[in-house]
Design a protein around this motif. Sequence first.
Motif, PDB file in Angstrom:
ATOM      1  N   CYS B   5       0.814  -1.214   0.000  1.00  0.00           N
ATOM      2  CA  CYS B   5       0.000   0.000   0.000  1.00  0.00           C
ATOM      3  C   CYS B   5       0.856   1.277   0.000  1.00  0.00           C
ATOM      4  O   CYS B   5       0.573   2.222  -0.722  1.00  0.00           O
ATOM      5  CB  CYS B   5      -0.936   0.027   1.203  1.00  0.00           C
ATOM      6  SG  CYS B   5      -2.193  -1.249   1.146  1.00  0.00           S
ATOM      7  N   HIS B  31      -3.077  -3.199  -7.987  1.00  0.00           N
ATOM      8  CA  HIS B  31      -3.186  -3.073  -6.528  1.00  0.00           C
ATOM      9  C   HIS B  31      -4.526  -2.422  -6.160  1.00  0.00           C
ATOM     10  O   HIS B  31      -5.197  -2.860  -5.232  1.00  0.00           O
ATOM     11  CB  HIS B  31      -2.036  -2.264  -5.947  1.00  0.00           C
ATOM     12  CG  HIS B  31      -2.173  -2.048  -4.471  1.00  0.00           C
ATOM     13  ND1 HIS B  31      -1.866  -3.007  -3.540  1.00  0.00           N
ATOM     14  CD2 HIS B  31      -2.649  -0.992  -3.768  1.00  0.00           C
ATOM     15  CE1 HIS B  31      -2.116  -2.557  -2.335  1.00  0.00           C
ATOM     16  NE2 HIS B  31      -2.595  -1.331  -2.438  1.00  0.00           N
ATOM     17  N   CYS B  35      -7.458  -3.481  -3.360  1.00  0.00           N
ATOM     18  CA  CYS B  35      -7.315  -2.763  -2.088  1.00  0.00           C
ATOM     19  C   CYS B  35      -8.293  -1.591  -2.024  1.00  0.00           C
ATOM     20  O   CYS B  35      -8.095  -0.565  -2.685  1.00  0.00           O
ATOM     21  CB  CYS B  35      -5.874  -2.273  -1.944  1.00  0.00           C
ATOM     22  SG  CYS B  35      -5.602  -1.370  -0.409  1.00  0.00           S
ATOM     23  N   CYS B  38      -6.732   1.912  -0.788  1.00  0.00           N
ATOM     24  CA  CYS B  38      -5.955   2.651  -1.775  1.00  0.00           C
ATOM     25  C   CYS B  38      -6.847   3.153  -2.902  1.00  0.00           C
ATOM     26  O   CYS B  38      -6.620   4.232  -3.457  1.00  0.00           O
ATOM     27  CB  CYS B  38      -4.829   1.778  -2.345  1.00  0.00           C
ATOM     28  SG  CYS B  38      -3.459   1.585  -1.170  1.00  0.00           S
TER      29      CYS B  38
HETATM   30 ZN   LIG Z   1      -3.415  -0.612  -0.731  1.00  0.00          ZN
END
Ligand SMILES: [Zn+2]
Lengths: 185, 157
Positions: B5, B31, B35, B38
């Motif tokens: 992250c 990512h 996530c 994020c």
């Molecule tokens: Zn992340």
Amino acid sequence: MRTGAAGETLSDAELVRRAQEGDELALEVLVERHQDAAFRVALSLVGDTDLAQDVVQDAFLKAFRALGGFRGEAAFRTWLLTITANAARGALRKQGRRREASLDAVGPVASTEVDPEESAVVGDEAARARAMLVDLPEKQRLAVQLRIDEGLSFREIGEVIGSTEGAARVNYFHGIHRLRERMER
Amino acid sequence: MNMRCEFARELIPDLVGGRLAAEEAARVGSHLETCDACRAEADFVRLLFASRPVAPRELVSRVREAVRAGEGSARRPWWGLAAAAVAVLALGIGVASRGATEATAPVPGFVAEGTAVNVWFADDGMIAGAPALDGLSDDALQALLDELGSGGTGGTA
Ligand SMILES: [Zn+2]
């Protein structure tokens, strides 16, 4: 050697070199290339479109005046933005003196022009996010603005705000964190 | 192979601004797909980026005119001389005595530029010292600056 229409593809370093040799067109390309970034830095510090333009003009003149001593250790853009930030602080001090004790604070950033390409998708939410920037402490505000709008590295941001790379990173993340918290309210 | 992250967050502004190479953009993008935290940050950064202001259209011509006004008809780079003058004057160094030994023939472009130089310095309140530099060649100014830059404060040692 003249910088022609192809000037747009030249690197800043090459343009600076030509400008140092007296090539006016190279100066113009530098102005066109960096005026938006300089304007945003100025605006985020002084909060007023007219004053920001004065600051940008002043900053370019100062930069060009000092170009003979520019050795290229810093990227031209970082250097220009540092000069711009200093010019903006100077303008604020001047204004502060003029309006001393006045409660008429620096105006809001609200009515600023937005990149036409983006304006279609800029909704209330985006405008609100942008408007909240003014409430951040100066270094956080500049760190967020320089990282997101201009894509400066934390090392470069450190140069502009007068801090280390690490402090610039902390300022950025604190700023973002704070903005997002407020945004959710 | 999930990107951390911290790393993603550093690069989100560049992803949003279209400043990443394709491969790196794909890594950050994948990512974000996995996530939520994020992705929420990326959404916020996108809002900020989308609302970045641009300079008013008249600014370029304003700056151009201001630059030209300061340039006069000089053939040599005026800013080098002006910068030298600023540095010398700002340090409050007595230029005249040194100028007497190092001055060469007047620099044609510079003499003609006298008014332009005055315009520049009027703003900085440094105009009073400017005439002292008239007789200095570019090289003499540079030598002086080099000395000031490396040698500290005095110049009279
Ligand atoms: Zn992340």
